[in-house]
Design a protein around this motif. Structure first.
Motif, PDB file in Angstrom:
ATOM      1  N   ALA A 365     -21.994 -55.650 102.712  1.00  0.00           N
ATOM      2  CA  ALA A 365     -20.185 -57.000 102.788  1.00  0.00           C
ATOM      3  C   ALA A 365     -20.812 -57.790 102.536  1.00  0.00           C
ATOM      4  CB  ALA A 365     -20.553 -56.649 103.635  1.00  0.00           C
ATOM      5  N   LYS A 368     -20.720 -58.889  98.594  1.00  0.00           N
ATOM      6  CA  LYS A 368     -19.342 -58.363  97.917  1.00  0.00           C
ATOM      7  C   LYS A 368     -18.754 -60.752  98.747  1.00  0.00           C
ATOM      8  CE  LYS A 368     -18.515 -54.259  98.038  1.00  0.00           C
ATOM      9  NZ  LYS A 368     -17.847 -52.895  99.407  1.00  0.00           N
ATOM     10  N   HIS A 369     -19.106 -61.079 100.127  1.00  0.00           N
ATOM     11  CA  HIS A 369     -18.686 -62.206 100.451  1.00  0.00           C
ATOM     12  C   HIS A 369     -18.511 -63.564  99.291  1.00  0.00           C
ATOM     13  CE1 HIS A 369     -17.001 -64.601 103.382  1.00  0.00           C
ATOM     14  NE2 HIS A 369     -17.895 -64.945 103.753  1.00  0.00           N
ATOM     15  N   ASP A 375     -16.472 -55.980  92.018  1.00  0.00           N
ATOM     16  CA  ASP A 375     -16.124 -55.328  93.610  1.00  0.00           C
ATOM     17  C   ASP A 375     -16.697 -57.091  94.465  1.00  0.00           C
ATOM     18  OD1 ASP A 375     -18.737 -55.712  93.905  1.00  0.00           O
ATOM     19  OD2 ASP A 375     -19.278 -53.686  94.898  1.00  0.00           O
ATOM     20  N   HIS A 379     -13.250 -58.946  96.108  1.00  0.00           N
ATOM     21  CA  HIS A 379     -13.206 -59.118  97.258  1.00  0.00           C
ATOM     22  C   HIS A 379     -12.722 -60.263  97.900  1.00  0.00           C
ATOM     23  CE1 HIS A 379     -14.411 -59.342 102.007  1.00  0.00           C
ATOM     24  NE2 HIS A 379     -15.572 -59.881 101.642  1.00  0.00           N
ATOM     25  N   ARG A 380     -13.485 -61.854  97.048  1.00  0.00           N
ATOM     26  CA  ARG A 380     -13.994 -62.530  96.689  1.00  0.00           C
ATOM     27  C   ARG A 380     -11.687 -63.351  96.978  1.00  0.00           C
ATOM     28  NH1 ARG A 380     -16.586 -66.302 100.418  1.00  0.00           N
ATOM     29  NH2 ARG A 380     -15.049 -67.548 100.342  1.00  0.00           N
ATOM     30  N   PHE A 383      -9.962 -62.552  99.537  1.00  0.00           N
ATOM     31  CA  PHE A 383     -10.504 -63.297 101.072  1.00  0.00           C
ATOM     32  C   PHE A 383     -10.026 -64.760 101.032  1.00  0.00           C
ATOM     33  CE2 PHE A 383     -13.699 -65.969 103.190  1.00  0.00           C
ATOM     34  CZ  PHE A 383     -13.657 -65.465 104.561  1.00  0.00           C
TER      35      PHE A 383
END
Length: 403
Positions: A365, A368-369, A375, A379-380, A383
């Protein structure tokens, strides 16, 4: 992480020559005077002493209790480990040690120092001032190799077991060749007991090791206890003792404190140790680690690859300042090299228990952040789109309310 908009604001000084000159003076003193103790006024130790003088709890005490046994792949935490009953000995060590670096270039020390009551003789050695402080970073870079050459030295600390295994590894000796002389006569004293509960037992064991190995200089990395141990052991054993602090992490390239299973709070950098070399030394020095603990250590090593690096200086985790993170090509290259080995040799440990699986999930997590990997980029992007949408909605609501 998105709240880490603060700036670390603690950059490597540029007055190199005057700092190197003071480091040479420290080495000369260390070579000539016995006993000799080099101590540093850490910010947490300073605030600990102020709290004890005012009979109030130190701010990190409750967090320290919660931290015992904690396993996390993203949390960064550390503390001196001392208890109020150690305050008098710490105070005496600071007041009477041979050389005290007040670390007065550090903003926390500048702010808190006037609150500390102490008496130290004016003829005792100290750093010249705020512009020439936190000298141990420079001392390791410029003086360490020549100083330990031919001397019988002891390295005591939570990372000493890892350092011992690395020291016997030809791959490590190759990447660390600018720091270790061939004729170094090194002894190691791994110590993972909590210093707050075992200070005197640790001291007794160190005394035995110093005598048994005829040690000339002890480098001690045991949190706040290092100050007490360096001063008292130097005085009682007639040796030189150096408050080595985080420098043992620098020599081992450790992303976590030796006795903890969370990321460390800052990262002194001198050279990179390849991920597989470090993990091999870790497993040889601590074969008893559970799967979740070993994963947390592995994740700390991979995460450290993305911390800003300047040889002879230290940056904190990205939680302390967004500017401590460097996602440039060099760091990314080493991150993915470590991640590839991790995927082959360690990720499967997440199948061993729920707690181990949680470490893998927590680390992924985090990755990915940061937007790392395909991926992570997806994800970013999602977000950031959500954040932008919330901000736009907030502005719209604000506009309507004014109307």
């Amino acid at each position: 992480m998105d709240k880490a908009t603060n700036t670390f604001g603690h950059y490597r000084p540029t007055n190199v020559e005057i700092r190197r000159s003071e480091c040479r003076r420290i080495s000369e003193l260390m070579g000539a005077e016995r006993p000799f103790s080099f101590l540093r006024l850490g910010d947490m130790e300073l605030m600990f002493l102020i709290a004890c003088q005012n009979s109030v709890p130190v701010y990190w005490a409750s967090a320290a209790e919660a931290e015992v046994g904690k396993v996390s792949s993203t949390v960064a935490f550390g503390h001196p480990g001392l208890k109020p009953e150690h305050a008098a000995r710490l105070q005496a060590a600071y007041e009477n040690c041979s050389y005290l670096d007040f670390h007065d270039g550090w903003l926390t020390n500048q702010r808190e120092f006037p609150k500390w009551s102490f008496q130290r003789a004016s003829n005792l050695h100290r750093n010249p001032g705020a512009e020439v402080s936190q000298l141990f970073f420079d001392w390791l870079r410029y003086e360490f190799r020549n100083y330990v050459s031919g001397r019988r030295c002891l390295f005591a600390g939570a990372e000493a077991g890892i350092l011992q295994k690395l020291f016997s590894d030809p791959e490590y000796r190759s990447v660390a060749r600018d720091y270790w002389p061939e004729d170094a006569q090194i002894s190691f004293h791994p110590e993972t007991r909590r210093v707050g509960e075992h200070l005197d037992a640790i001291k007794a064991d160190l005394s035995t090791a110093i005598r048994a190995n005829k040690i000339d200089t002890a480098f001690i990395s045991l949190g706040g206890a290092s100050k007490i141990l360096c001063y008292e052991l130097a005085s009682e054993e007639g040796i030189c003792a150096f408050d080595f602090g985080s420098l043992m992490r620098g020599l081992t390239y450790s992303g976590s404190d030796g006795h903890n299973f969370v990321r460390t709070v800052h990262y002194p950098f001198y050279f990179r140790v390849p991920f597989d070399v470090f993990m091999r030394a870790l497993q040889r020095s601590a074969p008893q680690l559970r799967a979740d603990q070993l994963l947390a250590k592995a994740h700390a090593q991979i995460a450290m690859e993305l911390i800003r690096k300047e040889e002879g200086w230290s940056y904190a985790s990205e939680w302390s300042g967004a500017d401590c993170l460097d996602l440039g090509p060099e760091n990314r290259k080493h991150f993915w090299a470590a991640y590839e080995i991790y995927g082959r040799e360690f990720r499967h440990l997440g199948q061993h228990s729920d707690s181990a699986a949680a470490q893998v999930q927590e680390f992924e997590a985090w990755r990915k952040h940061l937007g790392l990997g395909l991926d992570g980029k997806i994800h970013r992007a999602v977000f950031d789109a959500k954040v932008a949408g919330r901000r736009a909605l907030g502005r719209l609501v604000g506009t309507r309310s004014k109307a």
